[in-house]
Enzyme design. Structure first.
Site, short mmCIF file in Angstrom:
data_model
loop_
_atom_site.label_atom_id
_atom_site.label_comp_id
_atom_site.label_asym_id
_atom_site.label_seq_id
_atom_site.Cartn_x
_atom_site.Cartn_y
_atom_site.Cartn_z
N ASP A 265 0.86 -1.18 0.00
CA ASP A 265 0.00 0.00 0.00
C ASP A 265 0.90 1.23 0.00
OD1 ASP A 265 -2.25 1.87 0.59
OD2 ASP A 265 -3.34 0.02 0.98
N HIS A 288 2.16 1.88 -3.19
CA HIS A 288 1.23 2.82 -3.82
C HIS A 288 1.75 4.24 -3.81
CE1 HIS A 288 -2.47 -0.04 -3.11
NE2 HIS A 288 -1.48 -0.61 -3.78
#
EC number: 3.2.1.15
Length: 439
Positions: A265, A288
């Site tokens: 993430d 991310h």
């Protein structure tokens, strides 16, 4: 002549005491750490010896006024044999927290400790707690033993704390990840523990620690002040769900420096209430990217300001530097600088998205939005894995304001050609060489 002597004397008497009294705490601590006392203490800590040697002398030949006390978790019953060592760690913490002066808590090297969910609470009597993790701390494997599913290791309301030592903290996330609705949509969406959380801790330093395989987020700073996170290695598989690396929430005056983050993430996520945040020397990927947000979910109010991200390298991430807000929110994200950044095969190198929606069903269109303003992108170069390298998706009703780009060059990795920009509802200023440009 006499007048000059008098003036000089007044200056010395007036200003020198204040100079010494205001000498920064961390500098005084560095002087202490360079002494022979620290060297001997540090050497014995790593091998698990107790250290209460008041006879030690520093490098100048003088005995210290008082030696720091050391609390070894093994002394309190930690076995590192695959059984639960939580009680021993808690006893060591309680002893250190109730002591005065500088104190150490030591988890020796070459040991693998198993912990259930624990909370190390303050306030403490000690002037400084130094938690030395030389070995490995591993999360208890049975999820049913977690009374509160959202946290594993928590430090709460502790001032003047340092967590360091070169050891590892392993969340055993492989037990939790298959139970995530992002992995199996048939399952209910339930939270999993954050590996390490600091809540309302002031004057905090976390350094030289490896955090890996978190159940969900790896490291969270919540409502803290004056924080340094230095030389961290944060790792989990690219497909591990919701495993943010470093999460900053409601925290002021924080430096994140010289760290490597590889997760499933956001490498770094900065959310509401955070102010004066600096991230420098960051290597991110997979993951991310580095994100401000998400902000404004469920029509909430959110504020983030004075953020600087510089000297970062992003490799193969799904986003580069990102600001993401939900429709319907209120507040602002302002005074943000992204500079001196290298992108390598990044999917969305530069993105502002005021239409963020992380739900299975479509989010309803709403007029209100978190205001995004005064954002500078400077000295950013590299490659995009898609033709569109710059994407500004801003609100029709509350457009992005004061967005500036200076010396930006992003090319399409697939074509080795000039990339494209997609821009809506943004007031943009460009300086120097900027490519791609909004049209």
């Amino acid at each position: 002549m006499y007048e000059k002597i008098i003036i000089l004397s007044v200056f010395l008497l007036t200003f020198l005491p204040s100079c010494f009294s205001s000498y920064p705490f961390n500098h005084r601590d560095d002087l202490f750490m360079s002494s022979n006392v620290y060297y001997e203490t540090n050497r014995q800590h790593q091998h698990g010896h107790n250290t209460r040697n008041s006879h030690l002398k520093n490098r100048h030949g003088y005995a210290p006024r008082s030696s720091p006390r050391s609390f070894n978790v093994n002394t309190f019953g930690a076995k590192a044999n695959g059984n639960d060592d939580s009680k021993a760690f808690m006893k060591a913490w309680e002893a250190a927290c109730s002591s005065t002066g500088i104190v150490y808590i030591v988890a020796p090297k070459n040991r693998d400790y198993m912990l259930k969910a624990v909370t190390f609470s303050g306030p403490c009597k000690s002037s400084l707690i130094i938690f030395k993790i030389y070995g490995r701390i591993e999360a208890w494997e049975n999820p049913s033993d977690y009374k509160e599913r959202r946290h594993w290791i928590v430090f709460e309301n502790v001032n003047n704390l340092r967590v360091e030592g070169g050891g590892r903290i392993d969340g055993n996330g492989h037990i939790w990840w298959p139970k995530s609705c992002k992995i199996n949509p048939q399952l209910p969406c339930l939270g999993a523990p954050t590996a390490v959380t600091f809540v309302e801790c002031n004057n905090l330093r976390v350094s030289n620690i490896r955090l890996e395989n978190a159940q969900q987020m790896h490291l969270t700073f919540q409502d803290c002040k004056n924080v340094k996170a230095l030389n961290l290695m944060v790792t989990s598989p690219a497909d591990s769900p919701n495993t943010d690396g470093i999460h900053v929430s409601g925290t002021q005056n924080i430096l994140i420096q010289d760290s490597i983050v590889r997760t499933g993430d956001d490498c770094i996520s900065i959310v509401s209430g955070s102010e004066n945040v600096r991230a420098t020397g960051i290597t991110c990927g997979p993951g991310h990217g580095i994100s401000i947000g998400s902000l404004g979910e469920d029509n909430s109010e959110a504020y983030v300001s004075n953020v600087v991200v510089n000297k970062a390298t992003l490799i193969g991430t799904t986003n580069g530097v990102r600001i993401k807000t939900w429709q319907g929110g209120h507040g602002m994200a302002k005074n943000i600088i992204f500079q001196d950044i290298i992108m390598k095969n990044v999917t969305n190198p530069i993105i502002i998205n005021q239409d963020y929606c992380d739900r299975v069903e479509a989010c309803p269109e709403q007029k209100s939005a978190v205001q995004v303003s005064n954002v500078l992108y400077k000295n950013i170069q590299g490659t995009s894995s898609r033709p569109i390298a710059v994407k500004f998706v801003c609100s029709k009703n509350i457009p992005c304001r004061g967005i500036s780009m200076q010396n930006v060059k992003l090319v399409d990795q697939t074509q080795q050609d000039v990339s494209k920009a997609s821009c809506s509802n943004v007031k943009l200023d460009t300086r120097g060489n900027v490519s791609p440009l909004c049209t």
